[in-house]
Design an enzyme around this catalytic site. Structure first.
Site, PDB file in Angstrom:
ATOM      1  N   PRO A 114       0.821  -1.223   0.000  1.00  0.00           N
ATOM      2  CA  PRO A 114       0.000   0.000   0.000  1.00  0.00           C
ATOM      3  C   PRO A 114       0.857   1.275   0.000  1.00  0.00           C
ATOM      4  CG  PRO A 114      -0.710  -1.508   1.743  1.00  0.00           C
ATOM      5  CD  PRO A 114       0.575  -2.039   1.193  1.00  0.00           C
TER       6      PRO A 114
ATOM      7  N   ASP B  77      -5.219   1.291 -27.781  1.00  0.00           N
ATOM      8  CA  ASP B  77      -5.194   1.711 -26.385  1.00  0.00           C
ATOM      9  C   ASP B  77      -4.125   2.754 -26.161  1.00  0.00           C
ATOM     10  OD1 ASP B  77      -7.253   0.202 -25.524  1.00  0.00           O
ATOM     11  OD2 ASP B  77      -6.022  -1.446 -24.790  1.00  0.00           O
TER      12      ASP B  77
HETATM   13  C1  9D3 Z   1      -2.333  -0.484   9.235  1.00  0.00           C
HETATM   14  C2  9D3 Z   1      -1.713   0.004   8.015  1.00  0.00           C
HETATM   15  N1  9D3 Z   1      -2.092  -0.725   6.812  1.00  0.00           N
HETATM   16  C3  9D3 Z   1      -1.366  -0.073   5.687  1.00  0.00           C
HETATM   17  C4  9D3 Z   1      -2.257   0.840   4.904  1.00  0.00           C
HETATM   18  C5  9D3 Z   1      -1.687  -2.106   6.917  1.00  0.00           C
HETATM   19  C6  9D3 Z   1      -1.840  -2.917   5.705  1.00  0.00           C
HETATM   20  C7  9D3 Z   1      -3.061  -3.004   5.059  1.00  0.00           C
HETATM   21  C8  9D3 Z   1      -3.193  -3.835   3.937  1.00  0.00           C
HETATM   22  C9  9D3 Z   1      -0.770  -3.637   5.253  1.00  0.00           C
HETATM   23  C10 9D3 Z   1      -0.921  -4.470   4.141  1.00  0.00           C
HETATM   24  C11 9D3 Z   1      -2.123  -4.572   3.532  1.00  0.00           C
HETATM   25  C12 9D3 Z   1      -2.273  -5.489   2.404  1.00  0.00           C
HETATM   26  N2  9D3 Z   1      -2.245  -4.803   1.100  1.00  0.00           N
HETATM   27  C13 9D3 Z   1      -1.312  -5.057   0.213  1.00  0.00           C
HETATM   28  O1  9D3 Z   1      -0.454  -5.857   0.455  1.00  0.00           O
HETATM   29  C14 9D3 Z   1      -1.312  -4.302  -1.019  1.00  0.00           C
HETATM   30  C15 9D3 Z   1      -2.195  -3.297  -1.522  1.00  0.00           C
HETATM   31  C16 9D3 Z   1      -3.368  -2.694  -0.978  1.00  0.00           C
HETATM   32  O2  9D3 Z   1      -3.841  -3.004   0.128  1.00  0.00           O
HETATM   33  N3  9D3 Z   1      -3.984  -1.735  -1.719  1.00  0.00           N
HETATM   34  C17 9D3 Z   1      -3.542  -1.351  -2.925  1.00  0.00           C
HETATM   35  N4  9D3 Z   1      -2.461  -1.863  -3.459  1.00  0.00           N
HETATM   36  C18 9D3 Z   1      -1.793  -2.826  -2.758  1.00  0.00           C
HETATM   37  S1  9D3 Z   1      -0.413  -3.586  -3.279  1.00  0.00           S
HETATM   38  C19 9D3 Z   1      -0.306  -4.516  -1.930  1.00  0.00           C
END
Ligand code: 9D3
Length: 415
Positions: free
Chosen positions: A85, A165
Site C-alpha cells: 500500500p 489503447d
Molecule cells: C495499518 C496500516 N495498513 C497499511 C495501509 C496495513 C496494511 C493493510 C493492507 C498492510 C498491508 C495490507 C495489504 N495490502 C497489500 O499488500 C497491497 C495493496 C493494498 O492493500 N492496496 C492497494 N495496493 C496494494 S499492493 C499490496
C-alpha cells in the site's frame, strides 16, 4: 517475458495461470510465470515466515525467507517489484516500463508487510494498485502480470487493440453495444447501426470526449486531444504593424528560421496549416521565395528537404485568414491568442484543452512577433492563453518558434 511471483499463498494463482488470455499466453509459451512458495524458504520446520513487529502491531514477514527465495530465482536481468500500500500508484506508464524488462519478480506482501531492510536491499520498485485496503499483495501481483502481459506481442489476439489503447491513451473509451438492437425498450444509438463508418467514428470520438470531461476531467492534463478534435487546427504567425516602445509603427520581418522550425513543429503535432500573416507584399513574396527555394533545391543540397513547408500559407491580414479557415471548415474557428506577458483574463493550457473538446470547433492559435500581438487582436479573440512561464518573472524571453513548439507540445504532445 518471464514473471516470478513470490507468495505465501500460491493457491491464489491456480485459476489465474490457467484462465482466459493470460492462461492462453502461458500455454503458448508467450509468457512464463513461476510461482515461488515462500513457505519453502521458512526459517524452521514449522514453516515460519513471519514474526511480531518490533514496536508492536501485527505480523511482519521476516527478511531471511524473502532473501532466500529471491536468491533462488534472481539473475542480473531480474527487476524486483514489491506490492504494498506504500508503493507508487500503478498506471499504464509503469506497465510499459515493466513490459520492457526480461524478468519481473513480484514479491507479495501479506499481514502488515515485509521487513523494511529486505525492501531497501533487494526491491527495485514498490507498487500499490490504488487507494483502498486489501488483505495482501497477491491480487495486485495478478493485476500487474495481467496488464504487462497484454503488451507482450501476440498475447492479445487483436494486436491493433493494444495499439489503439496506447494511441487513444489518456481518454476514456466510448460506450459499446451489441444485439439485440432493442432491449428493455432501449435502442442502440442510430449512429452505430447506420453502417456509415465515418459517422460511427465521429460518434464514438464524441462519446469518449463527453465521458472523459464528465467523469475524469483530471485525465485531460496528460491526454493527447488531437485525435478527438474533428475540426482543423491552425497556427498563425502574425507580422503585424505594432507600436514599439518609442511610439513608432514597425512590422517585423519574416525569417527563414522561423518558417522552417514552426513548419516542422506543426508537422509533428498534426497542425493542418501554418499561416504567416503579413501586410507587406514584399514579405509575402519572401515567404514564397523561401518555400520555393527549399522545394526546388536539388536532392543532396538540402538535408532538411521536408514536406513540412507544404503546410505554409501566407495572408494579408488576420481577418482574411480567419475567413479562409471558416470557408474551408464550414464553421467559424475558435481564435486563441498567445502572449509572453501576463494578462488579465488569460487561461492556462489545461482550460484551453477543455474548451476545445467541449466546443469541437476549428481552432486558430495566433502567435505574435517582436512586440507581440496588437491590443485589438487580444480584445477580438475568443481565448487568451497564459504565457509560458518558468524560473522567475512574469514575462518570457522565448523566441516565437520555441513558444510554438512548447505550446503545441502542451496541447497535443504525448506525456
Ligand atoms: C495499518 C496500516 N495498513 C497499511 C495501509 C496495513 C496494511 C493493510 C493492507 C498492510 C498491508 C495490507 C495489504 N495490502 C497489500 O499488500 C497491497 C495493496 C493494498 O492493500 N492496496 C492497494 N495496493 C496494494 S499492493 C499490496
Amino acid at each position: 517475458m518471464r514473471f516470478s511471483i513470490v507468495t505465501a499463498f500460491p493457491e491464489y494463482f491456480d485459476a489465474f495461470l490457467n484462465t482466459s488470455i493470460v492462461g492462453r499466453a502461458v500455454k503458448e509459451g508467450k509468457i512464463e510465470i513461476d510461482i515461488v512458495n515462500l513457505r519453502d524458504y521458512a526459517i524452521n520446520s514449522y514453516g515460519q515466515i513471519d514474526d511480531y513487529s518490533y514496536g508492536g502491531g501485527g505480523m511482519v514477514i521476516r527478511p531471511e525467507p524473502l532473501y532466500n527465495a529471491l536468491k533462488s530465482i534472481k539473475s542480473e536481468k531480474s527487476f524486483v517489484v514489491y506490492t504494498s500500500p506504500q508503493g507508487v500508484v500503478f498506471n499504464q506508464d509503469t506497465v510499459e516500463a515493466l513490459a520492457a524488462k526480461d524478468h519481473v519478480i513480484l514479491i507479495c506482501g501479506h499481514y502488515e508487510g515485509i521487513d523494511e531492510r529486505f525492501a531497501e536491499k533487494c526491491v527495485d520498485l514498490e507498487i500499490s494498485i490504488g487507494d483502498y485496503v486489501l488483505t495482501g499483495g497477491e491480487l495486485p501481483a495478478m493485476v500487474i502480470v495481467d496488464a504487462v502481459s497484454r503488451l507482450v506481442p501476440g498475447v492479445v489476439g487483436r494486436g491493433e487493440a493494444v495499439l489503439e489503447d496506447s494511441f487513444y491513451r489518456g481518454m476514456l473509451d466510448h460506450p459499446h453495444y451489441t444485439r439485440p438492437s432493442v432491449w428493455c425498450g432501449l435502442e442502440v444509438p442510430e449512429e452505430l447501426v447506420s453502417g456509415d463508418h465515418e459517422k460511427t467514428a465521429r460518434w464514438r470520438r464524441r462519446q469518449a470526449v463527453v465521458r472523459t470531461l464528465k467523469r475524469r476531467p483530471d485525465l485531460l492534463a496528460r491526454a493527447n486531444i488531437r485525435p478527438y478534435l474533428s475540426q482543423g487546427v491552425y497556427v498563425m504567425l502574425v507580422h503585424h504593424p505594432v507600436l514599439n516602445k518609442d511610439g513608432k509603427t514597425v512590422t517585423s520581418a519574416v525569417t527563414g528560421l522561423d518558417l522552417h522550425d514552426i513548419s516542422r513543429s506543426c508537422m509533428t503535432y498534426g497542425i493542418n496549416k501554418f499561416i504567416v500573416v503579413t501586410p507587406l507584399k514584399s514579405q509575402q513574396e519572401m515567404v514564397c521565395k523561401i518555400v520555393n527555394h527549399w522545394e526546388k533545391a536539388p536532392e543532396g543540397l538540402n538535408p532538411m528537404r521536408s514536406e513540412a513547408l507544404s503546410l505554409l500559407k501566407a495572408f494579408d491580414s488576420i481577418e482574411d485568414c480567419l475567413a479562409w479557415i471558416e470557408k474551408k471548415e464550414k464553421k467559424k474557428p475558435l481564435t486563441v491568442a498567445t502572449t509572453a506577458k501576463k494578462r488579465a483574463g488569460a487561461l492556462p493550457v489545461f482550460e484551453l484543452k477543455r474548451i476545445l473538446l467541449e466546443r469541437d470547433l476549428p481552432v486558430c492559435i495566433l502567435f505574435g512577433t517582436s512586440w507581440g500581438l496588437a491590443d485589438e487582436v487580444f480584445s477580438g479573440v475568443d481565448v487568451v492563453l497564459s504565457p509560458i512561464l518558468g524560473g522567475k518573472g512574469d514575462y518570457n524571453h522565448l523566441s516565437v518558434r520555441s513558444a510554438v513548439a512548447i505550446l503545441l507540445d502542451r496541447l497535443f504532445g504525448w506525456r
